[in-house]
Design an enzyme around this catalytic site. Structure first.
Site, PDB file in Angstrom:
ATOM      1  CB  CYS A  80       8.124   3.628  -4.207  1.00 20.14           C
ATOM      2  SG  CYS A  80       6.971   4.831  -3.542  1.00 20.14           S
TER       3      CYS A  80
ATOM      4  N   GLY B 126       2.974   0.393   8.635  1.00 18.11           N
ATOM      5  CA  GLY B 126       1.575   0.024   8.773  1.00 18.11           C
ATOM      6  C   GLY B 126       1.184  -0.163  10.222  1.00 18.11           C
TER       7      GLY B 126
ATOM      8  CB  CYS C 249       1.865  -3.822   4.189  1.00 21.90           C
ATOM      9  SG  CYS C 249       0.166  -3.536   3.679  1.00 21.90           S
TER      10      CYS C 249
ATOM     11  CG  ASN D   7       5.130  -3.313   0.871  1.00 20.65           C
ATOM     12  OD1 ASN D   7       6.246  -2.828   0.847  1.00 20.65           O
ATOM     13  ND2 ASN D   7       4.052  -2.570   0.766  1.00 20.65           N
ATOM     14  N   GLY D   8       2.786  -4.053  -1.539  1.00 16.35           N
ATOM     15  CA  GLY D   8       2.734  -3.542  -2.901  1.00 16.35           C
ATOM     16  C   GLY D   8       1.307  -3.371  -3.341  1.00 16.35           C
TER      17      GLY D   8
ATOM     18  CG  ASP E 132       6.149  13.982   4.666  1.00 12.20           C
ATOM     19  OD1 ASP E 132       5.085  14.049   4.034  1.00 12.20           O
ATOM     20  OD2 ASP E 132       6.203  13.719   5.880  1.00 12.20           O
TER      21      ASP E 132
ATOM     22  CE1 TYR F 119       4.345  10.262   6.041  1.00 12.91           C
ATOM     23  CE2 TYR F 119       3.490   8.612   4.524  1.00 12.91           C
ATOM     24  CZ  TYR F 119       3.379   9.336   5.699  1.00 12.91           C
ATOM     25  OH  TYR F 119       2.316   9.123   6.533  1.00 12.91           O
TER      26      TYR F 119
END
Lengths: 484, 484, 484, 484
Positions: free
Chosen positions: A254, A43, A18, A118-119, A364, A260
């Site tokens: 990440c 998101g 998110c 977020n995570g 991607d 992406y």
């Protein structure tokens, strides 16, 4: 040993990748709204803003389903959100999800706390059980509520904000970039000690802001100051801000963010995303030798990658796949026929670019392969002589427990397959090529990436344990209610 | 002499540049839905489909405001539209418009007629007055209802379909690409004798379709057969189709279609739109000499133009302006502050592409200039050393009475101004350049274009008369309810 | 002989017992809105208003599902309906109905016509087939569209309004109380030659109005002038009105209007509904001898009947069944459990009135018997020693083809049963009593009633034919889509 | 001395007279839904249910604006509310209110608490300020959140549920009938020591329920067991329930409940509401001598009162004012014209009952007098020779700080006026009569009533203080946002 049901619970809500925002300043709601639009790519399922007004001492929430500009259609829609403090959140779209929009909140202590995250928390189930023992209950299945509960529990134990966050960091396994405001006029922002998900901060003309991506700051007109380091907390109020390293940490951004999720113009942990993609394209164009007439991206995430590829391969770059900007969210696809219809609605082909040409198409990543299969079909239909597929991401061979919605081995098209097998069985192009992890390190000029899904080796204890259980269960979890 | 109020009425609904679809075949509603998505670029304000079922002999309508995929959110939403005949329509967005979605319909004669239209009728007021004398009344302010009424009136006079359309073509002044179905199982499609607005047809596997753009056919999986000639009618039923030239005609495709409205992959009157734009870019790049480091488009309509410009000027092409795909329709902008906010929400800058660079930015056209002004501001803010603006369209010096929403002289930034003055007073870039009409002819390899707004010389009597009245009124009409 | 399928079509939309309004005067929409609220009892499913403005010469529609005050929630909701002419309609609620709201409309001739209707057309299928031959098509399944088509067809044949209506009256079999306005500023109102459904008119301060019930006039503040006679037409414009008898006719007011549909304060064909009910109650109280402690109505339609019964029987009148005013429309009941829940939500019992008492409960009619069964159950549960049921309507032994939603013999609880059998098998009270037709004549002081459903003898040819076919099919039609 | 602003805050949300429900048992949501319908008379503005499921350990909320059957339209709408514990709430409609629906909730301690409340807290502002000092913050302006915060604060101080409620009772000044459930499977219900607002409990077949009125239990099919005594708490779980008196208390039921708010069939503190009204009517009919032809109520709250009046006065009871059951909530009335329209839409007159008659009309109470004025006007218009008005409630001369929406002296029509003056200046009937407090005591056979608004003498310290401040401010508070 744990039962399958427990695995299920402990990995629920994997998909919550998110975007978060927290703001201090005049018109905090408007600035937060703008920033959320600027990271809407993170998101599109639902969103929400909660503000706090130091005068009325009240919290003002507004949440809803859809894009930020659908939930907040006109200025009046955020004008009611009074106050100089705001937290915002945009949520990742997932088929069949019943999850409610964030932020989450509690009315005590600290005169009320609002939190967005977020995570993904790998040891969610254990944390929930412990919190219930400490008299905390849950209003939703949102994982952010567990982080909130954990913070509250530790705060009521330690009576100290930083100690509470330190305890949280020691006990929560997974990725979490968190923002919070409270009814006493403080803003907190912290990031897990692995630094998997991004979190940046900036300032302009008395407005201070934390957000997931620098594109959010840019859209809100805020100048980027830097990334919040892994394992650190930033605390701010109307007077200023301060960053404190709480526990030892090591950056592992990440790699999906760079390839992406993120906006190309965002700068994450010092790397500009678009430049990363272009460099990666150049590396691939130099390494993978294809005789072709034209290179084209699957718009838009792969545009810089394709441009890089075109440059080093010296094959002309053209826009042959035209993305329909007006498709909006299309109904859920339940079968191959509807999936093909979805791809047809989303992409048109510029026939003159493709007809009788040898085409290189750059995308991607391939997770399940359903979209690329139909794009290749469309290209042949439009007269392509040859179609060669370049994938910016290496082959994904393991699930993610840290924030990407890949929850099993069996859903992965690359699970126990070679690129050739994948092409032969599904994609059916003339050739199919993936990048290597070393390409990513070269393009990023660093190795500070989380590449667990590419190596099937996990950074945390819980990740290691869950991947082991999945393998014992044949690579697959039982169907969960939010799966389609 | 006519009063100002009459001018007002005779030019009302100028802005109805839209897209039409008509289909015969199985799942006519679904095919029509797909085609409408494929030409959604022609109108995002509202849309509608009306089908006819030869078994129940009933018409089934569904209309609504918003994108096609907002009004028809899931398969069930068009599944109720039974039958093998369908007419669809997408409507152009105009601020403050109160206009209802098309198609329009009547229950007799022909057991009911459904009609949709793209274009603009210059002598609307006169036609309405005459129709009322012939006992026809109006349910809406949609101009399509006037075409329907005119057709019905002539049909009841002549008892012959082609004669009725011929009379209509003789009496209606303006542009109109029309599709109709009736309760007796016929489909009609015809185009004004000037051929201003596009209208194509195609077929595949027993499905026959007429649409405004070939991109619509492509998205619906229908093969393009050709353009309906100006002044001709196509009539079709389940057995087949036929085209008949009704009156003498001469092609004058609206040049705005090629430069701005149409999809790049569409083929209009034999010209592929994207290739036209690329050729135009090359011509401009060869003619306009600028020392610069980078060429970038204002995405997406100008991408091919910018690529052409980059090619012939040998300045590198880069994507420096990133369009936010998730902004959706943003609230109406009432003042400069809100307009600037709108541009900030819509575009981000890739700082690495722009910072300390001499930038060429390419856009399709300048009408009022409010957007380009803020784009230039954003580029300077992001560190651009120089900003040079290239506009694909020549300077617009006259209003349009044939389908583009330009209704006065005074709203035009180019009205009685030079490019230099416009740049100095509004855009404030380092330089500003427009194309010439001869560039368009060269890029199009033809002169069959309507360029009335570029020459201030109009193709029809009513157009000439209206432009004269406007000039007498100081170049400006009174404010109309749908103006902002 | 006709097939079952044809019967089906010829009786479709039986349930359209509704209310109509037509108004000439200032604020025609507001007055129409008020009148519709005043006859909302005639239909709560959907409603609509269409106005005509002599200045803009446009029609303004607004329709929707739900109560008048739900569709028109605030003054602004009808303020857009400009003009001095209006037609309004309220529609009867029927489970599973897919029918659209009225009024219906056409754009020619007469510069457009708007029509609304209350009643039922027995020979609908034949009329539709003929109209299609005359090039008229249908946009909906609303029967009013057939009346509109028939009027248009006859008008285009005769070029004369009264002749057209006379032809319509000769050819349409069934009940119809019709109001129309047109784009030339005329209002028409006419009533079938049997006068089955009511239609009244009135005037005050320059506003002229036609409505189904005088309660509508009262709510709108209009003085009642009289009933439109059967077989007559009223024509009005801004100058005044005129009534003309078109064909020979005989009054047969639907007796269900007096007992159930109509407002108690309405005056229909010279009879005040509430007084009729009270007289009927007195007659029943004098004739049916019961030893009891209390008489109570099922509120509200039976309040006057129960008061009359109490007066002549000298048993005290009390309010023991309390109707919950806030239940609103409750979800569709699919089984006995949900039906019982529906009755429990709708009615409470005043325990002190019922406990240990012998109770007489008065209701208007029994068609299927499902509600009364649960009311009796509730009364016993609350401690009633005895429960005696009085029904104001005689036993219903035949379907209705003229506007009441009874479409078969088999659905009727009284079909081939005695009152005793009905009580024993379904109602399960201590006793059950119905009125006789002679009671109705005595209470009404006239025999000018349609009592077809009580005698199984029908007033029209088509009614006789349909009842015959139903009997041949075992008393029952095939399930139709709108049946549950 | 306190400033006006503080008075303002301390009396905010006076209007929250509402209904509460709490349930333990199977299908707790459905039972709660039914009970809420059964006490919908207590509030039609908004409603909500929150359930707790002991299996998933989650809370499930659903809230919305409108009637219970509007927010929960079909079974599926409460089917998602899983679990065997539920709290429900219906809220009083107040013009311009921005207040959110209850219940309110917190996630800790007790693994989460859900609370709903009926009443009014006089010392709201002081309590809020104190709670903030104890780190409690507020998400809404709902007063129930203050009760929740107070309970949480005392619980965290005492670690004991009953001690916490006892402290709350000692510190909260005003009326409050409260229900709570928590995440540990307990239900609590308690009532202020003055017993101003009702609270009853009952059981059937393993379902245990607490509600504001016994009508709620009846609709849900639950047997009434009794009233929760003032100053007592009821605690229940799946095993059973227990009542404990916490502090000394004295019953003072709000007299407005008996005359206006409550359902006639409800039993409140041992008195059946309908019987109370009838006895009061008889007392008034015997005391007030009027020569008249007919007695009629303003339906429905005054029906029993009018019936009692008719009985003792021997004037015939008739239903002359017919209430339109389908009006629904009508738009906000801003001026006299719209108020008159509102009365016209709501009531029709049975002309035969009124014309040329001397009419006695009975209503429950007069606060501002705007409705009765127009009812009298309608009666005269319908031909009444004389109109005499009987009001069941004595003259209201003071505001209410305990749950009725009367917030100033100046809004009261009876403020410093005699009945004769009120009639002369506003109502304009032939005569106007009120009851006396002694009539209420006689009808109730007890003096255990709160009659503060009739005596201007208040039961609590805060009430006395606020009335004093109001008087010092000229009888009036500053306009508040939710006032019209």
């Amino acid at each position: 040993m744990r039962c399958k049901k427990c695995v299920l619970e402990s990995t629920e809500r994997l998909q919550d990748s998110c975007g978060v925002v927290a703001t201090i300043g005049k018109n905090a709601a408007e600035k937060t709204f703008m920033a959320m639009v600027g990271e809407q790519n993170r998101g599109q399922d639902s969103c929400g803003i909660i503000t706090f007004d130091t005068e009325t001492k009240l919290f003002y929430p507004k949440k809803g389903y859809g894009l930020v500009t659908e939930v907040f259609k006109k200025p009046g829609d955020y004008a009611d959100l009074k106050g100089e403090y705001a937290v915002g959140h945009v949520r990742y779209p997932t088929v069949g999800s019943t999850g409610e929009p964030q932020p989450v909140e509690t009315n005590h202590p600290m005169q009320g706390i609002v939190l967005a995250h977020n995570g993904n928390i790998a040891n969610l189930a254990q944390l929930k059980a412990e919190l219930r023992k400490h008299e905390f209950g849950f209003k939703t299945e949102i994982d952010a509520e567990v982080l909130l509960g954990k913070f509250v529990q530790e705060l009521m134990r330690t009576y100290h904000d930083f100690e509470a966050i330190t305890s949280l960091m020691n006990d929560v396994d997974g990725s979490y970039s968190v923002v919070m405001i409270n009814g006493k006029g403080k803003l907190y922002a912290f990031r897990d000690p692995l630094g998997i998900k991004p979190l940046v901060y900036g300032e302009k003309n008395g407005t201070f802001m934390v957000a997931s991506e620098s594109s959010a700051l840019q859209t809100a007109g805020i100048n980027l100051l830097g990334d919040i380091p892994p394992g650190a907390v930033l605390v701010a109020d109307k007077e200023g801000y301060n960053i404190k390293q709480l526990i030892e940490a090591q950056l592992n951004t990440c790699v999906f963010e760079h390839i992406y999720f993120a906006n190309p113009q965002s700068v994450i942990d010092g790397i500009e995303v678009g430049s990363f993609r272009k460099r990666l394209g150049k590396i691939l164009g130099a390494r993978i030798k294809i005789e072709a007439d034209v290179v084209m991206p699957v718009p838009f995430s792969s545009n810089p990658t394709a441009q890089g590829f075109a440059k080093s391969s010296e094959i002309p770059y053209k826009e042959g796949l035209i993305k329909n900007q007006y498709v909006g969210r299309i109904f859920i696809k339940k079968n191959d026929e509807e999936r093909e219809m979805g791809v047809r609605l989303k992409y048109n082909i510029a026939k003159s670019v493709v007809d009788k040409k040898r085409v290189v198409v750059v995308d991607d990543s391939i997770v399940r392969g359903t979209t690329m299969k139909y794009i290749v079909k469309l290209l042949y239909e439009a007269g392509a002589k040859e179609v060669h597929v370049i994938i910016a991401m290496p082959m994904i061979i393991g699930p993610c427990f840290y924030g990407v919605n890949i929850t099993s081995y069996t859903e992965l098209v690359a699970h126990q397959k070679t690129a050739e097998q994948i092409n032969h069985e599904i994609i059916q192009a003339d050739s199919l090529h993936f990048s290597d992890i070393s390409d990513l390190y070269e393009a990023g000029r660093t190795k500070d990436f989380c590449v667990s899904c590419l190596t099937d080796e996990y950074l945390t204890k819980e990740g290691q344990r869950l991947s082991q259980i999945l393998k014992e269960n044949g690579g697959k979890m039982e169907r969960r209610p939010w799966d389609e």
